[in-house]
Motif scaffolding. Structure first.
Motif, mmCIF file in Angstrom:
data_model
loop_
_atom_site.group_PDB
_atom_site.id
_atom_site.type_symbol
_atom_site.label_atom_id
_atom_site.label_comp_id
_atom_site.label_asym_id
_atom_site.label_seq_id
_atom_site.Cartn_x
_atom_site.Cartn_y
_atom_site.Cartn_z
ATOM 1 N N THR A 154 36.870 -1.822 -12.212
ATOM 2 C CA THR A 154 36.023 -2.846 -12.825
ATOM 3 C C THR A 154 36.861 -4.056 -13.220
ATOM 4 N N ARG A 155 38.053 -3.839 -13.762
ATOM 5 C CA ARG A 155 38.930 -4.958 -14.115
ATOM 6 C C ARG A 155 39.331 -5.753 -12.868
ATOM 7 N N ARG A 156 39.546 -5.047 -11.755
ATOM 8 C CA ARG A 156 39.870 -5.733 -10.493
ATOM 9 C C ARG A 156 38.689 -6.615 -10.078
ATOM 10 N N TRP A 157 37.468 -6.086 -10.207
ATOM 11 C CA TRP A 157 36.259 -6.856 -9.900
ATOM 12 C C TRP A 157 36.199 -8.096 -10.797
ATOM 13 N N LEU A 158 36.395 -7.898 -12.104
ATOM 14 C CA LEU A 158 36.339 -9.012 -13.058
ATOM 15 C C LEU A 158 37.412 -10.052 -12.769
ATOM 16 N N PHE A 163 36.405 -13.886 -12.014
ATOM 17 C CA PHE A 163 36.810 -15.003 -12.866
ATOM 18 C C PHE A 163 37.829 -15.926 -12.192
ATOM 19 N N GLN A 164 38.355 -15.521 -11.039
ATOM 20 C CA GLN A 164 39.166 -16.418 -10.215
ATOM 21 C C GLN A 164 38.275 -17.302 -9.342
ATOM 22 N N GLY A 165 36.962 -17.108 -9.448
ATOM 23 C CA GLY A 165 36.020 -17.911 -8.675
ATOM 24 C C GLY A 165 35.712 -17.343 -7.311
ATOM 25 N N LYS A 166 35.955 -16.059 -7.138
ATOM 26 C CA LYS A 166 35.720 -15.404 -5.847
ATOM 27 C C LYS A 166 34.584 -14.400 -5.961
ATOM 28 N N ASP A 167 33.874 -14.234 -4.852
ATOM 29 C CA ASP A 167 32.912 -13.146 -4.764
ATOM 30 C C ASP A 167 33.733 -11.881 -4.550
ATOM 31 N N PRO A 168 33.706 -10.922 -5.495
ATOM 32 C CA PRO A 168 34.558 -9.741 -5.353
ATOM 33 C C PRO A 168 34.347 -8.956 -4.062
ATOM 34 N N GLY A 169 33.145 -8.986 -3.497
ATOM 35 C CA GLY A 169 32.911 -8.315 -2.227
ATOM 36 C C GLY A 169 32.746 -6.810 -2.314
ATOM 37 N N PHE A 170 32.728 -6.262 -3.496
ATOM 38 C CA PHE A 170 32.519 -4.822 -3.677
ATOM 39 C C PHE A 170 31.867 -4.617 -5.031
ATOM 40 N N THR A 171 31.360 -3.445 -5.252
ATOM 41 C CA THR A 171 30.776 -3.085 -6.542
ATOM 42 C C THR A 171 31.453 -1.808 -7.015
ATOM 43 N N LEU A 221 21.096 -6.354 -8.000
ATOM 44 C CA LEU A 221 22.333 -6.176 -7.241
ATOM 45 C C LEU A 221 22.286 -6.856 -5.875
ATOM 46 N N THR A 222 21.090 -7.165 -5.384
ATOM 47 C CA THR A 222 20.962 -7.830 -4.077
ATOM 48 C C THR A 222 21.063 -9.350 -4.176
ATOM 49 N N ILE A 223 21.078 -9.903 -5.391
ATOM 50 C CA ILE A 223 21.152 -11.357 -5.534
ATOM 51 C C ILE A 223 22.582 -11.791 -5.190
ATOM 52 N N PRO A 224 22.747 -12.592 -4.154
ATOM 53 C CA PRO A 224 24.102 -12.971 -3.741
ATOM 54 C C PRO A 224 24.816 -13.848 -4.771
ATOM 55 N N TYR A 225 26.121 -13.759 -4.749
ATOM 56 C CA TYR A 225 26.998 -14.619 -5.549
ATOM 57 C C TYR A 225 26.612 -16.076 -5.269
ATOM 58 N N MET A 266 23.037 -18.405 -24.014
ATOM 59 C CA MET A 266 22.791 -19.428 -22.998
ATOM 60 C C MET A 266 24.066 -20.152 -22.553
ATOM 61 N N PRO A 267 24.993 -20.475 -23.460
ATOM 62 C CA PRO A 267 26.222 -21.135 -22.969
ATOM 63 C C PRO A 267 26.967 -20.293 -21.925
ATOM 64 N N ARG A 268 26.991 -18.977 -22.094
ATOM 65 C CA ARG A 268 27.639 -18.124 -21.098
ATOM 66 C C ARG A 268 26.866 -18.130 -19.777
ATOM 67 N N LYS A 269 25.528 -18.076 -19.850
ATOM 68 C CA LYS A 269 24.726 -18.087 -18.626
ATOM 69 C C LYS A 269 24.988 -19.366 -17.843
ATOM 70 N N VAL A 270 24.985 -20.497 -18.530
ATOM 71 C CA VAL A 270 25.261 -21.781 -17.882
ATOM 72 C C VAL A 270 26.652 -21.752 -17.249
ATOM 73 N N TRP A 271 27.644 -21.283 -18.013
ATOM 74 C CA TRP A 271 29.022 -21.231 -17.507
ATOM 75 C C TRP A 271 29.099 -20.365 -16.257
ATOM 76 N N LEU A 272 28.476 -19.179 -16.288
ATOM 77 C CA LEU A 272 28.534 -18.250 -15.160
ATOM 78 C C LEU A 272 27.897 -18.845 -13.905
ATOM 79 N N LEU A 273 26.738 -19.461 -14.052
ATOM 80 C CA LEU A 273 26.073 -20.057 -12.892
ATOM 81 C C LEU A 273 26.897 -21.205 -12.318
ATOM 82 N N GLU A 274 27.422 -22.060 -13.197
ATOM 83 C CA GLU A 274 28.266 -23.160 -12.721
ATOM 84 C C GLU A 274 29.559 -22.628 -12.109
ATOM 85 N N HIS A 275 30.107 -21.576 -12.684
ATOM 86 C CA HIS A 275 31.316 -20.943 -12.151
ATOM 87 C C HIS A 275 31.093 -20.460 -10.717
ATOM 88 N N GLU A 276 29.863 -20.031 -10.424
ATOM 89 C CA GLU A 276 29.524 -19.555 -9.083
ATOM 90 C C GLU A 276 29.149 -20.700 -8.144
#
Length: 186
Positions: A60-64, A68-76, A95-99, A158-168
């Motif tokens: 999970t830490r590898r996924w995170l 947070f490096q701005g990459k789609d981890p590509g695994f779950t 889980l089907t919603i793409p990065y 909400m600030p985290r949601k905004v950050w996460l969407l913009e991060h993606e």
């Protein structure tokens, strides 16, 4: 009936400390420290034990780290979905919603109806299931938005949601998304 120990670990992120939980093999909780559901996860009948070395937490830490490096981890990482069958099914759809993409509550409701062979499904009921997602980020409830373009609430705020969407890479303004001014999960 044997009481199961809940193992915990922490991960640091640009948005604060993230808490992880597992019964040993699969991740069953991931939330930001201080979220409203945190205390519910901590009330485990079998006890709670810190075990940051569990393989599921390392995965999970590898996924995170990748996320947070701005990459789609590509695994779950291996997940243990909990709650009612309805909530688990909503989790599988999330889980089907793409990065870097979003899905509306209405679209999830239509998919639920299709899977269950029903004519309709309540978007409000879907909203309740999304709001009780115990494995945030990996089951991307932050990517679920209102049909009108409202970002709606988010358990992490909400600030985290905004950050996460913009991060993606989602341009909120160009996409026509609006941030609610009041609500329960801002």
């Amino acid at each position: 009936m044997k009481k199961t120990v809940l193992y915990l670990a922490k991960a640091e992120s640009p948005l604060g400390t993230i808490l992880l939980s597992s019964h040993g093999e699969k991740l069953n909780g991931l939330w930001f420290q201080g979220e409203k559901y945190e205390e519910i996860r901590m009330k485990n009948e079998g006890g709670v034990e810190e075990r940051p070395d569990l393989p599921v937490f390392q995965e999970t830490r590898r996924w995170l780290d990748l996320y947070f490096q701005g990459k789609d981890p590509g695994f779950t990482p291996p997940l243990e979905l909990s709650g009612s069958d309805f909530r688990q099914q909503v989790g599988r759809i999330m889980l089907t919603i793409p990065y870097g993409k979003t899905m509306t509550y209405g679209a999830i409701a239509r998919e639920m109806a299709r899977r269950e062979g029903k004519e309709r499904m309540s978007a409000q009921a879907v909203g309740g299931a999304v709001g009780h997602n115990p494995i945030s980020l990996i089951i991307p409830c932050h990517r679920v938005v209102g049909t009108s373009g409202s970002l709606t609430g988010y358990g992490g705020g909400m600030p985290r949601k905004v950050w996460l969407l913009e991060h993606e890479g989602i341009d909120l303004k160009a996409s026509g998304f609006t941030i609610p001014k009041k609500g329960t999960a801002l």
